[in-house]
Design a protein around this motif. Structure first.
Motif, PDB file in Angstrom:
ATOM      1  N   VAL A  69     -11.005  -0.598  -4.002  1.00  0.00           N
ATOM      2  CA  VAL A  69      -9.718  -0.515  -4.674  1.00  0.00           C
ATOM      3  C   VAL A  69      -9.359   0.944  -4.941  1.00  0.00           C
ATOM      4  O   VAL A  69     -10.176   1.719  -5.434  1.00  0.00           O
ATOM      5  CB  VAL A  69      -9.740  -1.315  -5.994  1.00  0.00           C
ATOM      6  CG1 VAL A  69      -8.485  -1.065  -6.816  1.00  0.00           C
ATOM      7  CG2 VAL A  69      -9.905  -2.799  -5.708  1.00  0.00           C
ATOM      8  N   GLY A  70      -8.140   1.291  -4.572  1.00  0.00           N
ATOM      9  CA  GLY A  70      -7.644   2.645  -4.787  1.00  0.00           C
ATOM     10  C   GLY A  70      -7.944   3.613  -3.666  1.00  0.00           C
ATOM     11  O   GLY A  70      -7.375   4.709  -3.621  1.00  0.00           O
ATOM     12  N   GLU A  71      -8.819   3.230  -2.755  1.00  0.00           N
ATOM     13  CA  GLU A  71      -9.171   4.130  -1.658  1.00  0.00           C
ATOM     14  C   GLU A  71      -7.978   4.310  -0.732  1.00  0.00           C
ATOM     15  O   GLU A  71      -7.286   3.362  -0.381  1.00  0.00           O
ATOM     16  CB  GLU A  71     -10.366   3.574  -0.893  1.00  0.00           C
ATOM     17  CG  GLU A  71     -10.945   4.554   0.095  1.00  0.00           C
ATOM     18  CD  GLU A  71     -12.300   4.121   0.629  1.00  0.00           C
ATOM     19  OE1 GLU A  71     -12.710   4.685   1.645  1.00  0.00           O
ATOM     20  OE2 GLU A  71     -12.941   3.235   0.019  1.00  0.00           O
ATOM     21  N   ARG A  72      -7.778   5.548  -0.324  1.00  0.00           N
ATOM     22  CA  ARG A  72      -6.639   5.878   0.533  1.00  0.00           C
ATOM     23  C   ARG A  72      -6.981   5.627   1.996  1.00  0.00           C
ATOM     24  O   ARG A  72      -8.040   6.035   2.477  1.00  0.00           O
ATOM     25  CB  ARG A  72      -6.259   7.342   0.346  1.00  0.00           C
ATOM     26  CG  ARG A  72      -5.005   7.727   1.071  1.00  0.00           C
ATOM     27  CD  ARG A  72      -4.604   9.142   0.760  1.00  0.00           C
ATOM     28  NE  ARG A  72      -3.363   9.462   1.463  1.00  0.00           N
ATOM     29  CZ  ARG A  72      -2.695  10.560   1.298  1.00  0.00           C
ATOM     30  NH1 ARG A  72      -3.133  11.477   0.450  1.00  0.00           N
ATOM     31  NH2 ARG A  72      -1.590  10.778   1.962  1.00  0.00           N
ATOM     32  N   LEU A  73      -6.066   4.957   2.695  1.00  0.00           N
ATOM     33  CA  LEU A  73      -6.215   4.736   4.126  1.00  0.00           C
ATOM     34  C   LEU A  73      -5.704   5.974   4.859  1.00  0.00           C
ATOM     35  O   LEU A  73      -4.919   6.751   4.315  1.00  0.00           O
ATOM     36  CB  LEU A  73      -5.413   3.509   4.560  1.00  0.00           C
ATOM     37  CG  LEU A  73      -5.791   2.177   3.918  1.00  0.00           C
ATOM     38  CD1 LEU A  73      -4.912   1.061   4.471  1.00  0.00           C
ATOM     39  CD2 LEU A  73      -7.237   1.854   4.114  1.00  0.00           C
ATOM     40  N   PRO A  74      -6.107   6.152   6.103  1.00  0.00           N
ATOM     41  CA  PRO A  74      -5.578   7.287   6.874  1.00  0.00           C
ATOM     42  C   PRO A  74      -4.058   7.189   6.982  1.00  0.00           C
ATOM     43  O   PRO A  74      -3.498   6.087   6.965  1.00  0.00           O
ATOM     44  CB  PRO A  74      -6.226   7.129   8.251  1.00  0.00           C
ATOM     45  CG  PRO A  74      -7.396   6.229   8.040  1.00  0.00           C
ATOM     46  CD  PRO A  74      -7.063   5.356   6.871  1.00  0.00           C
ATOM     47  N   GLU A 122      -5.755   8.890  16.282  1.00  0.00           N
ATOM     48  CA  GLU A 122      -7.182   8.581  16.433  1.00  0.00           C
ATOM     49  C   GLU A 122      -7.406   7.380  17.350  1.00  0.00           C
ATOM     50  O   GLU A 122      -8.342   7.361  18.151  1.00  0.00           O
ATOM     51  CB  GLU A 122      -7.778   8.297  15.051  1.00  0.00           C
ATOM     52  CG  GLU A 122      -9.238   7.915  15.048  1.00  0.00           C
ATOM     53  CD  GLU A 122      -9.731   7.582  13.649  1.00  0.00           C
ATOM     54  OE1 GLU A 122     -10.505   6.614  13.531  1.00  0.00           O
ATOM     55  OE2 GLU A 122      -9.345   8.268  12.688  1.00  0.00           O
ATOM     56  N   LEU A 123      -6.527   6.377  17.238  1.00  0.00           N
ATOM     57  CA  LEU A 123      -6.696   5.136  17.996  1.00  0.00           C
ATOM     58  C   LEU A 123      -5.973   5.133  19.337  1.00  0.00           C
ATOM     59  O   LEU A 123      -6.166   4.222  20.139  1.00  0.00           O
ATOM     60  CB  LEU A 123      -6.208   3.948  17.158  1.00  0.00           C
ATOM     61  CG  LEU A 123      -6.949   3.695  15.852  1.00  0.00           C
ATOM     62  CD1 LEU A 123      -6.285   2.561  15.088  1.00  0.00           C
ATOM     63  CD2 LEU A 123      -8.417   3.403  16.105  1.00  0.00           C
ATOM     64  N   MET A 145     -15.939   3.909  12.072  1.00  0.00           N
ATOM     65  CA  MET A 145     -14.762   4.328  12.808  1.00  0.00           C
ATOM     66  C   MET A 145     -14.141   3.116  13.496  1.00  0.00           C
ATOM     67  O   MET A 145     -14.817   2.305  14.103  1.00  0.00           O
ATOM     68  CB  MET A 145     -15.144   5.384  13.838  1.00  0.00           C
ATOM     69  CG  MET A 145     -13.985   5.796  14.684  1.00  0.00           C
ATOM     70  SD  MET A 145     -14.302   7.375  15.435  1.00  0.00           S
ATOM     71  CE  MET A 145     -13.202   7.274  16.785  1.00  0.00           C
ATOM     72  N   MET A 146     -12.853   3.025  13.394  1.00  0.00           N
ATOM     73  CA  MET A 146     -12.109   1.919  13.979  1.00  0.00           C
ATOM     74  C   MET A 146     -11.868   2.182  15.463  1.00  0.00           C
ATOM     75  O   MET A 146     -11.639   3.308  15.870  1.00  0.00           O
ATOM     76  CB  MET A 146     -10.765   1.805  13.248  1.00  0.00           C
ATOM     77  CG  MET A 146      -9.982   0.573  13.577  1.00  0.00           C
ATOM     78  SD  MET A 146      -8.371   0.475  12.730  1.00  0.00           S
ATOM     79  CE  MET A 146      -8.796   0.740  11.028  1.00  0.00           C
ATOM     80  N   THR A 147     -11.928   1.119  16.251  1.00  0.00           N
ATOM     81  CA  THR A 147     -11.597   1.225  17.670  1.00  0.00           C
ATOM     82  C   THR A 147     -10.633   0.104  18.027  1.00  0.00           C
ATOM     83  O   THR A 147     -10.581  -0.926  17.359  1.00  0.00           O
ATOM     84  CB  THR A 147     -12.841   1.119  18.570  1.00  0.00           C
ATOM     85  OG1 THR A 147     -13.481  -0.133  18.334  1.00  0.00           O
ATOM     86  CG2 THR A 147     -13.826   2.252  18.312  1.00  0.00           C
TER      87      THR A 147
END
Length: 118
Positions: A31-36, A44-45, A1-3
């Motif tokens: 590669v190809g993975e979708r970001l939020p 979220e942030l 999880m990004m903070t």
């Protein structure tokens, strides 16, 4: 999880760039993975959607991600660990040297001199 460190010296959009680049570099994002989505990551942030959009634009400019319209933003096919690491290092460098007050051309001259020596 990004903070995000809202009180730190690094702007939130740069923190997002560095985090995504590092995750690509380590293979956590492939590669190809979708970001939020921009809105979901912003919520979220605890940052404005424009902050996330700016980060995604920077990452796209570095060739790490690509905007796919309604399909979202995905890790680019050309993204690799080397490019991600270089983009992350460049972002950190830019933040640190901007505080020195030198203009862009002077900073680039300094970098070119050191690159030519290596």
């Amino acid at each position: 999880m990004m903070t995000i460190d809202h009180d730190g010296p690094v702007p939130p959009f740069q923190q997002i760039c560095a985090d995504v680049a590092a995750r690509i570099e380590t293979g956590e994002l492939t590669v190809g993975e979708r970001l939020p989505s921009v809105r979901s990551l912003a919520a979220e942030l605890g940052v404005a959607p424009g902050t996330v959009a700016k980060a995604y634009t920077e990452l796209e400019g570095a060739g790490l991600v690509e905007a796919m319209g309604r399909s979202g933003t995905r890790v680019a096919a050309g993204a690799d660990g080397t490019r991600a690491l270089a983009a992350s290092a460049a972002a950190e460098f830019a933040i640190r040297v901007r505080r020195l007050g030198l203009d862009t051309e002077e900073l680039l001259r300094i970098v070119r001199t050191h690159l030519d020596r290596t």
